[in-house]
Design an enzyme around this catalytic site. Sequence first.
Site, PDB file in Angstrom:
ATOM      1  N   GLY A 191       0.732  -1.257  -0.023  1.00 27.75           N
ATOM      2  CA  GLY A 191      -0.014   0.052   0.105  1.00 27.75           C
ATOM      3  C   GLY A 191       0.705   1.186  -0.017  1.00 27.75           C
ATOM      4  N   HIS A 192       1.903   1.147  -0.602  1.00 28.81           N
ATOM      5  CA  HIS A 192       2.888   2.442  -0.603  1.00 28.81           C
ATOM      6  C   HIS A 192       2.571   3.374  -1.367  1.00 28.81           C
ATOM      7  CE1 HIS A 192       3.604   0.982  -4.681  1.00 28.81           C
ATOM      8  NE2 HIS A 192       4.759   1.868  -4.938  1.00 28.81           N
ATOM      9  N   LEU A 198      -1.952   7.175   1.579  1.00 29.99           N
ATOM     10  CA  LEU A 198      -1.397   8.118   2.610  1.00 29.99           C
ATOM     11  C   LEU A 198      -0.589   7.549   3.582  1.00 29.99           C
ATOM     12  CD1 LEU A 198      -1.975  11.104   3.877  1.00 29.99           C
ATOM     13  CD2 LEU A 198      -3.673   9.812   5.372  1.00 29.99           C
ATOM     14  N   GLY A 242       0.810   4.182   3.656  1.00 32.61           N
ATOM     15  CA  GLY A 242       2.055   3.643   2.950  1.00 32.61           C
ATOM     16  C   GLY A 242       3.137   4.568   2.535  1.00 32.61           C
ATOM     17  N   SER A 290      -7.280  -0.217  12.933  1.00 36.34           N
ATOM     18  CA  SER A 290      -7.957   1.455  12.787  1.00 36.34           C
ATOM     19  C   SER A 290      -8.416   1.440  14.216  1.00 36.34           C
ATOM     20  CB  SER A 290      -8.865   1.260  11.847  1.00 36.34           C
ATOM     21  OG  SER A 290      -9.877   2.474  12.098  1.00 36.34           O
ATOM     22  N   SER A 291      -8.699   2.736  14.717  1.00 41.15           N
ATOM     23  CA  SER A 291      -9.444   2.757  15.806  1.00 41.15           C
ATOM     24  C   SER A 291     -10.866   2.521  15.843  1.00 41.15           C
ATOM     25  CB  SER A 291      -9.252   4.581  16.593  1.00 41.15           C
ATOM     26  OG  SER A 291      -9.675   5.166  15.534  1.00 41.15           O
ATOM     27  N   CYS A 292     -11.569   2.360  14.938  1.00 43.68           N
ATOM     28  CA  CYS A 292     -12.857   1.901  14.818  1.00 43.68           C
ATOM     29  C   CYS A 292     -13.113   0.421  15.157  1.00 43.68           C
ATOM     30  CB  CYS A 292     -13.665   2.331  13.323  1.00 43.68           C
ATOM     31  SG  CYS A 292     -12.893   1.279  12.186  1.00 43.68           S
ATOM     32  N   TYR A 333     -16.085  -2.514   8.218  1.00 36.96           N
ATOM     33  CA  TYR A 333     -14.495  -2.252   7.910  1.00 36.96           C
ATOM     34  C   TYR A 333     -13.996  -2.837   9.250  1.00 36.96           C
ATOM     35  CZ  TYR A 333     -10.253   0.544   7.674  1.00 36.96           C
ATOM     36  OH  TYR A 333      -9.067   0.810   7.748  1.00 36.96           O
ATOM     37  N   LYS A 383     -11.166  -5.430  10.045  1.00 37.70           N
ATOM     38  CA  LYS A 383      -9.621  -5.363  10.795  1.00 37.70           C
ATOM     39  C   LYS A 383      -9.410  -6.109  11.778  1.00 37.70           C
ATOM     40  CE  LYS A 383      -7.638  -2.487   8.258  1.00 37.70           C
ATOM     41  NZ  LYS A 383      -6.392  -2.651   7.413  1.00 37.70           N
ATOM     42  N   PRO A 402      -3.983   2.831  14.482  1.00 39.15           N
ATOM     43  CA  PRO A 402      -3.946   4.317  14.308  1.00 39.15           C
ATOM     44  C   PRO A 402      -5.155   5.021  14.578  1.00 39.15           C
ATOM     45  CG  PRO A 402      -3.077   3.385  12.239  1.00 39.15           C
ATOM     46  CD  PRO A 402      -3.790   2.274  13.219  1.00 39.15           C
ATOM     47  N   THR A 403      -5.155   6.277  15.029  1.00 41.53           N
ATOM     48  CA  THR A 403      -6.230   7.078  15.354  1.00 41.53           C
ATOM     49  C   THR A 403      -6.879   7.553  13.814  1.00 41.53           C
ATOM     50  OG1 THR A 403      -7.375   8.670  16.701  1.00 41.53           O
ATOM     51  CG2 THR A 403      -5.247   9.263  15.918  1.00 41.53           C
ATOM     52  N   HIS A 460     -12.226  10.927   4.191  1.00 39.25           N
ATOM     53  CA  HIS A 460     -12.323  11.290   5.588  1.00 39.25           C
ATOM     54  C   HIS A 460     -12.719  12.554   6.288  1.00 39.25           C
ATOM     55  CE1 HIS A 460      -9.757   7.502   5.681  1.00 39.25           C
ATOM     56  NE2 HIS A 460     -10.779   6.976   6.559  1.00 39.25           N
ATOM     57  N   ASP A 492     -23.370  11.211  12.549  1.00 40.89           N
ATOM     58  CA  ASP A 492     -22.543  11.632  13.413  1.00 40.89           C
ATOM     59  C   ASP A 492     -21.408  10.522  13.796  1.00 40.89           C
ATOM     60  OD1 ASP A 492     -23.097  14.228  14.277  1.00 40.89           O
ATOM     61  OD2 ASP A 492     -24.137  13.769  16.274  1.00 40.89           O
TER      62      ASP A 492
END
Length: 327
Positions: free
Chosen positions: A27-28, A31, A33, A124-126, A153, A157, A180-181, A196, A285
Amino acid sequence: MTNSNKPSTNASSGGITADDPTVYVAGHRGLVGGAIWRAFEDKGGVDLVSRASSQLDLRDRNATFEFVADTRPETVIISAGKVGGILANSTYPVDFLSDNVLIAVNLLDACHAADVERVLYLGSSCIYPKMAPQPISEDSMLTGALEPTNEAYAIAKIAGILHVQGYRRQYGRNWVSAMPTNLYGPGDNFDTTAGHVLPSMMAKFHAASRSGEPVVLWGSGSPRREFLHVDDLASALLTVLEKYDAPEPINVGTGSDVSILELAGMISDAVGGDLQVEWDRSKPDGTPRKLLDVGRLNELGWTPSIQLREGIQQTYDWYKNDVTVSS
Ligand code: GFB
């Protein structure tokens, strides 16, 4: 839109010696990678390899196995995947689940078959429950119901994290996962529908500063989010690779958050002008608050260095230039 800071499609770093360990950044061109790639380049001493998705489809199990077997990397960073904002996540659950599960399963199994020493899987934080106590500790995973907008998603993960933990338990591999957040930075997806929140808002404010039309933002503005510059993420991940070796995922964030309303104010300041803002409350929200407990990461001696206001300004300067160049 051009992306001047992204490595080329069939990438490998120059000036390497035969003794340098090979690092494959999956995934380089994304964003995350891209930032990891730059951080490794700055550090030096590694032979970086990757392939664009047009050349290697990681959903293709045979192609993935072949690439990893041929390349024989010592380290693999799994930063490839289908990502998007809250609306894209809730509109395309099949894509978010299917693509991300396939990529993780194929890459992790291929890394095992090729005996890869170190794997860093990015979640991911989700993945944490919608109502997890704040700040969210790594131990909150699987303790409650997920936020419905990005459940598909998140499940993909979580499957990846369990897969990494499984390889540790069943085969003794010292592979790890990092969570990551919310991330942002140059090279992000600035699409106002699929992106995002931070880049999407930035594109809206920029367009409004040119058209004079009001900026239409989503939801109530009251949810709180934590934002980490992607270059800080990359530096944190190098620390994680060097120092962290445990089955539990490790959170990567700043330890502080802002409301979406406050974020809008910061972006408005960066763009400049007195812009009128309207809130479209028909849009979701999402989770009321998503602040990570970063104690585990801080114990490794890492803290962020890019303040949110500074990072927003730097990202906006990049975006403004990029939009001008591409139009
Ligand atoms: O889900 P979320 O953290 O971020 O929520 P991403 C974004 C918040 O910002 C919601 C509001 O309360 C939105 O209603 N918002 C206001 C906007 N204006 C906008 C806008 O123009 N665009 C967007 N996108 N939001 C992801 C998750 O979404 O966050 C992913 O869906 C992942 O699965 C990632 O976990 C970290 O919209 O950025």
